[in-house]
Write a protein that holds these residues in place. Structure first.
Motif, PDB file in Angstrom:
ATOM      1  N   ARG A  43       0.821  -1.211   0.000  1.00 55.73           N
ATOM      2  CA  ARG A  43       0.000   0.000   0.000  1.00 55.73           C
ATOM      3  C   ARG A  43       0.853   1.260   0.000  1.00 55.73           C
ATOM      4  N   ILE A  44       1.974   1.208   0.705  1.00 56.87           N
ATOM      5  CA  ILE A  44       2.878   2.365   0.741  1.00 56.87           C
ATOM      6  C   ILE A  44       3.572   2.521  -0.602  1.00 56.87           C
ATOM      7  N   ASN A  51       1.357   8.944  -6.258  1.00 55.53           N
ATOM      8  CA  ASN A  51       1.177  10.317  -5.772  1.00 55.53           C
ATOM      9  C   ASN A  51       2.455  11.118  -5.561  1.00 55.53           C
ATOM     10  N   CYS A  52       3.617  10.469  -5.567  1.00 60.05           N
ATOM     11  CA  CYS A  52       4.811  11.184  -5.116  1.00 60.05           C
ATOM     12  C   CYS A  52       5.972  11.234  -6.097  1.00 60.05           C
ATOM     13  N   LEU A  53       5.946  10.454  -7.155  1.00 59.00           N
ATOM     14  CA  LEU A  53       7.122  10.348  -8.020  1.00 59.00           C
ATOM     15  C   LEU A  53       7.469  11.657  -8.724  1.00 59.00           C
ATOM     16  N   GLU A  54       6.498  12.527  -8.899  1.00 50.72           N
ATOM     17  CA  GLU A  54       6.763  13.815  -9.548  1.00 50.72           C
ATOM     18  C   GLU A  54       7.073  14.912  -8.538  1.00 50.72           C
ATOM     19  N   LYS A  55       7.046  14.556  -7.260  1.00 47.90           N
ATOM     20  CA  LYS A  55       7.295  15.550  -6.207  1.00 47.90           C
ATOM     21  C   LYS A  55       8.783  15.585  -5.883  1.00 47.90           C
ATOM     22  N   ASP A  74       4.152  -0.331  12.243  1.00 44.75           N
ATOM     23  CA  ASP A  74       3.126  -1.026  11.477  1.00 44.75           C
ATOM     24  C   ASP A  74       2.793  -0.271  10.191  1.00 44.75           C
ATOM     25  N   ALA A  75       2.287  -0.991   9.210  1.00 42.46           N
ATOM     26  CA  ALA A  75       2.103  -0.460   7.858  1.00 42.46           C
ATOM     27  C   ALA A  75       1.157   0.726   7.814  1.00 42.46           C
ATOM     28  N   MET A  76       0.052   0.679   8.566  1.00 41.45           N
ATOM     29  CA  MET A  76      -0.919   1.755   8.507  1.00 41.45           C
ATOM     30  C   MET A  76      -0.359   3.046   9.098  1.00 41.45           C
TER      31      MET A  76
END
Length: 308
Positions: A43-44, A51-55, A74-76
Protein backbone atom coordinates in the motif's frame (compact mmCIF):
# COMPACT_ATOMS: atom_id res chain seq x y z
CA UNK A 1 26.87 -24.39 0.64
CA UNK A 2 27.61 -20.72 0.04
CA UNK A 3 24.57 -18.42 -0.21
CA UNK A 4 24.41 -16.17 -3.25
CA UNK A 5 24.43 -12.55 -2.21
CA UNK A 6 21.45 -10.57 -3.44
CA UNK A 7 22.83 -7.73 -5.54
CA UNK A 8 19.70 -5.58 -5.77
CA UNK A 9 16.16 -5.42 -4.36
CA UNK A 10 13.69 -7.98 -5.66
CA UNK A 11 10.64 -5.72 -5.82
CA UNK A 12 9.53 -4.77 -9.31
CA UNK A 13 9.33 -1.15 -8.20
CA UNK A 14 13.10 -0.98 -7.89
CA UNK A 15 13.35 -1.29 -11.69
CA UNK A 16 10.36 0.97 -12.26
CA UNK A 17 11.82 3.69 -10.04
CA UNK A 18 15.35 3.64 -11.46
CA UNK A 19 16.17 7.15 -12.61
CA UNK A 20 13.30 8.56 -10.54
CA UNK A 21 14.07 7.65 -6.93
CA UNK A 22 17.65 7.76 -5.68
CA UNK A 23 19.18 4.37 -6.53
CA UNK A 24 21.38 4.12 -3.46
CA UNK A 25 18.46 5.06 -1.24
CA UNK A 26 16.39 2.24 -2.75
CA UNK A 27 19.23 -0.14 -1.83
CA UNK A 28 19.25 0.85 1.84
CA UNK A 29 19.62 -2.25 4.02
CA UNK A 30 19.03 -3.17 7.64
CA UNK A 31 21.52 -4.87 9.96
CA UNK A 32 20.65 -8.28 8.46
CA UNK A 33 21.61 -7.06 4.99
CA UNK A 34 17.98 -7.14 3.86
CA UNK A 35 16.83 -4.53 1.39
CA UNK A 36 14.27 -2.46 3.25
CA UNK A 37 12.33 -1.66 0.10
CA UNK A 38 11.59 -5.39 -0.29
CA UNK A 39 9.92 -5.37 3.12
CA UNK A 40 7.78 -2.30 2.59
CA UNK A 41 4.00 -2.74 2.51
CA UNK A 42 2.43 -2.77 -0.96
CA UNK A 43 0.00 0.00 0.00
CA UNK A 44 2.88 2.36 0.74
CA UNK A 45 4.67 1.42 -2.48
CA UNK A 46 1.54 2.07 -4.52
CA UNK A 47 0.87 5.37 -2.77
CA UNK A 48 4.37 6.58 -3.50
CA UNK A 49 4.07 5.44 -7.13
CA UNK A 50 0.71 7.08 -7.69
CA UNK A 51 1.18 10.32 -5.77
CA UNK A 52 4.81 11.18 -5.12
CA UNK A 53 7.12 10.35 -8.02
CA UNK A 54 6.76 13.81 -9.55
CA UNK A 55 7.30 15.55 -6.21
CA UNK A 56 10.70 16.91 -5.30
CA UNK A 57 10.35 15.49 -1.77
CA UNK A 58 9.84 11.89 -2.94
CA UNK A 59 13.24 10.71 -1.65
CA UNK A 60 12.54 12.22 1.78
CA UNK A 61 9.27 10.29 1.98
CA UNK A 62 10.94 7.08 0.84
CA UNK A 63 13.64 7.41 3.50
CA UNK A 64 10.96 7.92 6.16
CA UNK A 65 9.05 4.85 4.96
CA UNK A 66 12.20 2.69 4.87
CA UNK A 67 13.35 3.71 8.34
CA UNK A 68 9.88 3.03 9.69
CA UNK A 69 10.18 -0.48 8.24
CA UNK A 70 13.53 -0.92 9.97
CA UNK A 71 11.91 0.26 13.22
CA UNK A 72 9.06 -2.25 12.82
CA UNK A 73 6.42 0.46 12.62
CA UNK A 74 3.13 -1.03 11.48
CA UNK A 75 2.10 -0.46 7.86
CA UNK A 76 -0.92 1.75 8.51
CA UNK A 77 1.01 4.13 10.78
CA UNK A 78 3.79 4.26 8.19
CA UNK A 79 1.33 4.98 5.39
CA UNK A 80 -0.48 7.71 7.36
CA UNK A 81 2.82 9.44 8.05
CA UNK A 82 3.84 9.42 4.38
CA UNK A 83 0.39 10.59 3.26
CA UNK A 84 0.22 13.39 5.79
CA UNK A 85 3.59 14.84 4.88
CA UNK A 86 2.96 14.53 1.15
CA UNK A 87 -0.39 16.35 1.29
CA UNK A 88 0.86 19.12 3.57
CA UNK A 89 4.07 19.62 1.58
CA UNK A 90 1.91 20.05 -1.50
CA UNK A 91 -0.14 22.74 0.27
CA UNK A 92 2.94 24.55 1.57
CA UNK A 93 4.87 24.42 -1.69
CA UNK A 94 1.89 25.72 -3.64
CA UNK A 95 1.12 28.35 -1.02
CA UNK A 96 4.65 29.75 -1.11
CA UNK A 97 5.30 28.98 -4.78
CA UNK A 98 8.31 26.75 -3.99
CA UNK A 99 9.53 24.68 -6.94
CA UNK A 100 12.35 22.53 -5.45
CA UNK A 101 12.83 20.98 -2.03
CA UNK A 102 16.19 22.64 -1.40
CA UNK A 103 14.35 25.98 -1.21
CA UNK A 104 12.03 24.73 1.50
CA UNK A 105 12.89 26.46 4.77
CA UNK A 106 10.78 25.11 7.64
CA UNK A 107 11.63 28.15 9.74
CA UNK A 108 9.79 30.24 7.16
CA UNK A 109 7.44 27.99 5.23
CA UNK A 110 6.38 25.37 7.79
CA UNK A 111 6.28 28.04 10.48
CA UNK A 112 4.13 30.24 8.25
CA UNK A 113 1.72 27.40 7.55
CA UNK A 114 1.37 26.71 11.27
CA UNK A 115 0.82 30.43 11.93
CA UNK A 116 -1.95 30.55 9.34
CA UNK A 117 -0.21 32.69 6.71
CA UNK A 118 -1.43 30.26 4.03
CA UNK A 119 -4.08 27.52 3.83
CA UNK A 120 -6.50 29.52 5.93
CA UNK A 121 -8.93 26.62 6.16
CA UNK A 122 -6.39 24.34 7.85
CA UNK A 123 -7.82 23.28 11.21
CA UNK A 124 -5.97 23.37 14.51
CA UNK A 125 -5.96 19.57 14.49
CA UNK A 126 -4.35 19.46 11.03
CA UNK A 127 -1.63 21.84 12.16
CA UNK A 128 -1.01 19.95 15.40
CA UNK A 129 -0.78 16.59 13.61
CA UNK A 130 1.56 18.00 10.94
CA UNK A 131 4.00 19.39 13.50
CA UNK A 132 3.96 16.14 15.48
CA UNK A 133 4.50 14.06 12.34
CA UNK A 134 7.26 16.33 11.02
CA UNK A 135 9.17 16.21 14.29
CA UNK A 136 8.95 12.41 14.51
CA UNK A 137 9.93 11.91 10.87
CA UNK A 138 12.90 14.19 11.35
CA UNK A 139 14.11 12.65 14.61
CA UNK A 140 13.80 8.90 13.99
CA UNK A 141 15.42 8.68 10.53
CA UNK A 142 18.34 10.79 11.75
CA UNK A 143 18.73 8.63 14.86
CA UNK A 144 18.54 5.42 12.82
CA UNK A 145 21.13 6.64 10.31
CA UNK A 146 23.56 7.63 13.06
CA UNK A 147 23.13 4.34 14.92
CA UNK A 148 23.25 1.93 11.99
CA UNK A 149 25.43 3.35 9.20
CA UNK A 150 29.09 4.13 8.73
CA UNK A 151 30.26 7.74 8.70
CA UNK A 152 30.51 7.77 4.90
CA UNK A 153 27.04 6.29 4.57
CA UNK A 154 25.67 8.76 7.09
CA UNK A 155 27.01 11.65 5.07
CA UNK A 156 25.24 10.37 1.96
CA UNK A 157 21.86 9.47 3.43
CA UNK A 158 21.53 12.58 5.60
CA UNK A 159 20.86 14.58 2.45
CA UNK A 160 17.39 12.98 2.44
CA UNK A 161 16.52 14.00 5.99
CA UNK A 162 13.86 16.62 6.58
CA UNK A 163 15.37 20.04 7.34
CA UNK A 164 15.64 20.68 11.10
CA UNK A 165 13.26 23.02 12.92
CA UNK A 166 13.96 25.36 15.84
CA UNK A 167 10.39 25.73 17.15
CA UNK A 168 7.92 23.46 18.89
CA UNK A 169 4.24 23.31 19.77
CA UNK A 170 4.65 25.85 22.59
CA UNK A 171 5.15 28.55 19.95
CA UNK A 172 1.61 28.01 18.67
CA UNK A 173 -1.87 28.06 20.24
CA UNK A 174 -3.29 25.33 18.01
CA UNK A 175 -2.28 22.38 20.21
CA UNK A 176 -4.43 23.50 23.13
CA UNK A 177 -7.15 24.62 20.73
CA UNK A 178 -7.15 21.26 18.96
CA UNK A 179 -7.53 19.46 22.30
CA UNK A 180 -10.34 21.80 23.33
CA UNK A 181 -12.10 21.36 19.99
CA UNK A 182 -11.89 17.56 20.30
CA UNK A 183 -13.32 17.74 23.83
CA UNK A 184 -16.15 19.99 22.65
CA UNK A 185 -16.99 17.61 19.80
CA UNK A 186 -17.07 14.63 22.16
CA UNK A 187 -19.25 16.57 24.62
CA UNK A 188 -21.70 17.59 21.89
CA UNK A 189 -21.91 14.01 20.64
CA UNK A 190 -22.44 12.73 24.17
CA UNK A 191 -25.08 15.37 24.92
CA UNK A 192 -27.00 14.28 21.83
CA UNK A 193 -27.09 10.67 23.05
CA UNK A 194 -27.89 11.25 26.73
CA UNK A 195 -31.71 11.65 26.29
CA UNK A 196 -31.81 8.30 24.47
CA UNK A 197 -29.69 6.34 26.95
CA UNK A 198 -32.61 4.71 28.83
CA UNK A 199 -34.05 3.42 25.54
CA UNK A 200 -30.63 2.24 24.35
CA UNK A 201 -29.96 0.43 27.62
CA UNK A 202 -33.38 -1.24 27.59
CA UNK A 203 -32.96 -2.39 23.98
CA UNK A 204 -29.40 -3.61 24.62
CA UNK A 205 -30.56 -5.56 27.69
CA UNK A 206 -33.38 -7.16 25.69
CA UNK A 207 -31.04 -8.16 22.85
CA UNK A 208 -28.41 -9.53 25.22
CA UNK A 209 -30.95 -11.66 27.06
CA UNK A 210 -32.33 -13.00 23.79
CA UNK A 211 -28.86 -14.00 22.60
CA UNK A 212 -28.12 -15.64 25.97
CA UNK A 213 -31.33 -17.69 25.84
CA UNK A 214 -30.51 -18.78 22.29
CA UNK A 215 -26.98 -19.77 23.28
CA UNK A 216 -28.20 -21.70 26.30
CA UNK A 217 -30.72 -23.61 24.16
CA UNK A 218 -28.01 -24.26 21.57
CA UNK A 219 -25.55 -25.60 24.16
CA UNK A 220 -28.26 -27.78 25.73
CA UNK A 221 -28.98 -29.44 22.37
CA UNK A 222 -25.26 -30.09 21.85
CA UNK A 223 -25.07 -31.85 25.22
CA UNK A 224 -28.07 -34.03 24.31
CA UNK A 225 -26.57 -34.93 20.91
CA UNK A 226 -23.21 -35.87 22.39
CA UNK A 227 -24.64 -37.74 25.39
CA UNK A 228 -27.00 -39.88 23.27
CA UNK A 229 -24.78 -40.08 20.14
CA UNK A 230 -27.59 -38.68 18.01
CA UNK A 231 -26.92 -38.37 14.28
CA UNK A 232 -27.14 -34.89 12.86
CA UNK A 233 -28.93 -32.89 11.63
CA UNK A 234 -31.72 -32.60 14.17
CA UNK A 235 -34.39 -29.96 14.62
CA UNK A 236 -35.40 -28.28 17.85
CA UNK A 237 -37.29 -25.22 18.98
CA UNK A 238 -37.42 -22.94 21.93
CA UNK A 239 -39.98 -20.38 23.00
CA UNK A 240 -39.26 -16.87 24.15
CA UNK A 241 -41.02 -15.62 27.31
CA UNK A 242 -44.73 -14.80 26.98
CA UNK A 243 -44.06 -11.06 26.96
CA UNK A 244 -42.15 -11.57 23.69
CA UNK A 245 -44.36 -14.34 22.37
CA UNK A 246 -42.06 -15.83 19.72
CA UNK A 247 -41.10 -19.41 18.98
CA UNK A 248 -37.95 -20.18 17.00
CA UNK A 249 -37.21 -23.40 15.13
CA UNK A 250 -33.65 -24.47 14.39
CA UNK A 251 -31.74 -27.22 12.62
CA UNK A 252 -28.46 -28.29 14.23
CA UNK A 253 -25.56 -29.66 12.17
CA UNK A 254 -21.95 -30.58 12.68
CA UNK A 255 -19.43 -30.17 9.89
CA UNK A 256 -19.52 -33.74 8.48
CA UNK A 257 -23.32 -33.85 8.36
CA UNK A 258 -23.51 -30.43 6.75
CA UNK A 259 -20.98 -31.35 4.08
CA UNK A 260 -22.66 -34.67 3.26
CA UNK A 261 -26.05 -33.01 2.93
CA UNK A 262 -24.71 -30.26 0.67
CA UNK A 263 -22.26 -32.19 -1.49
CA UNK A 264 -22.80 -29.96 -4.53
CA UNK A 265 -21.21 -27.09 -2.62
CA UNK A 266 -17.97 -28.88 -1.69
CA UNK A 267 -14.97 -30.42 -3.39
CA UNK A 268 -14.42 -34.16 -3.60
CA UNK A 269 -11.59 -33.90 -1.08
CA UNK A 270 -13.82 -32.27 1.53
CA UNK A 271 -16.59 -34.80 0.89
CA UNK A 272 -14.12 -37.66 1.26
CA UNK A 273 -12.92 -36.29 4.58
CA UNK A 274 -16.51 -35.96 5.74
CA UNK A 275 -17.15 -39.61 4.90
CA UNK A 276 -13.97 -40.63 6.67
CA UNK A 277 -14.58 -38.50 9.74
CA UNK A 278 -12.58 -40.91 11.88
CA UNK A 279 -9.41 -39.29 10.51
CA UNK A 280 -7.85 -37.37 13.37
CA UNK A 281 -7.31 -34.16 11.40
CA UNK A 282 -10.92 -33.99 10.40
CA UNK A 283 -12.15 -34.88 13.87
CA UNK A 284 -10.12 -31.99 15.22
CA UNK A 285 -12.03 -29.50 13.11
CA UNK A 286 -15.39 -31.28 13.03
CA UNK A 287 -16.50 -30.15 16.48
CA UNK A 288 -17.98 -27.03 15.00
CA UNK A 289 -21.73 -26.88 15.07
CA UNK A 290 -23.86 -24.98 12.61
CA UNK A 291 -27.19 -23.56 13.68
CA UNK A 292 -29.75 -22.81 11.01
CA UNK A 293 -33.03 -21.02 11.54
CA UNK A 294 -35.44 -23.55 10.07
CA UNK A 295 -38.58 -21.47 10.53
CA UNK A 296 -39.37 -18.04 11.88
CA UNK A 297 -42.09 -15.46 11.61
CA UNK A 298 -40.69 -14.05 8.37
CA UNK A 299 -39.86 -17.47 6.86
CA UNK A 300 -36.24 -16.36 6.40
CA UNK A 301 -33.19 -18.64 6.69
CA UNK A 302 -29.82 -17.83 8.12
CA UNK A 303 -26.78 -19.94 8.96
CA UNK A 304 -24.85 -19.28 12.13
CA UNK A 305 -21.49 -21.06 12.43
CA UNK A 306 -20.50 -21.37 16.05
CA UNK A 307 -17.26 -23.04 17.21
CA UNK A 308 -17.64 -24.85 20.43
Amino acid sequence: MTETKQLSPETEFYTKWLGIMDTKLMCLQNNRNEYLIDKIDERIIKYLSNNCLEKDWKNQLLLIALVNIARNIDAMTNLKSVKKLNVRFKDIFEGYNIDIFSRFNPGIHLYGYLKGEICFNASNRMKSELLSTYRADLYYPQKWIENNLTLDEQLYYKQFLLPPISFDSRDFPFTKLAIQEAQDIRKNETDAIVPHLPTIRAEANLRWNQMKRLRDAFQQQIKIVEADSISLPIEFSYAEPKRIGEVFYFRLWDKPSFVLNHQKEFSETVIKRAKQCVVKLFLKISFHYLLRIAKDINARSKDLTTPR
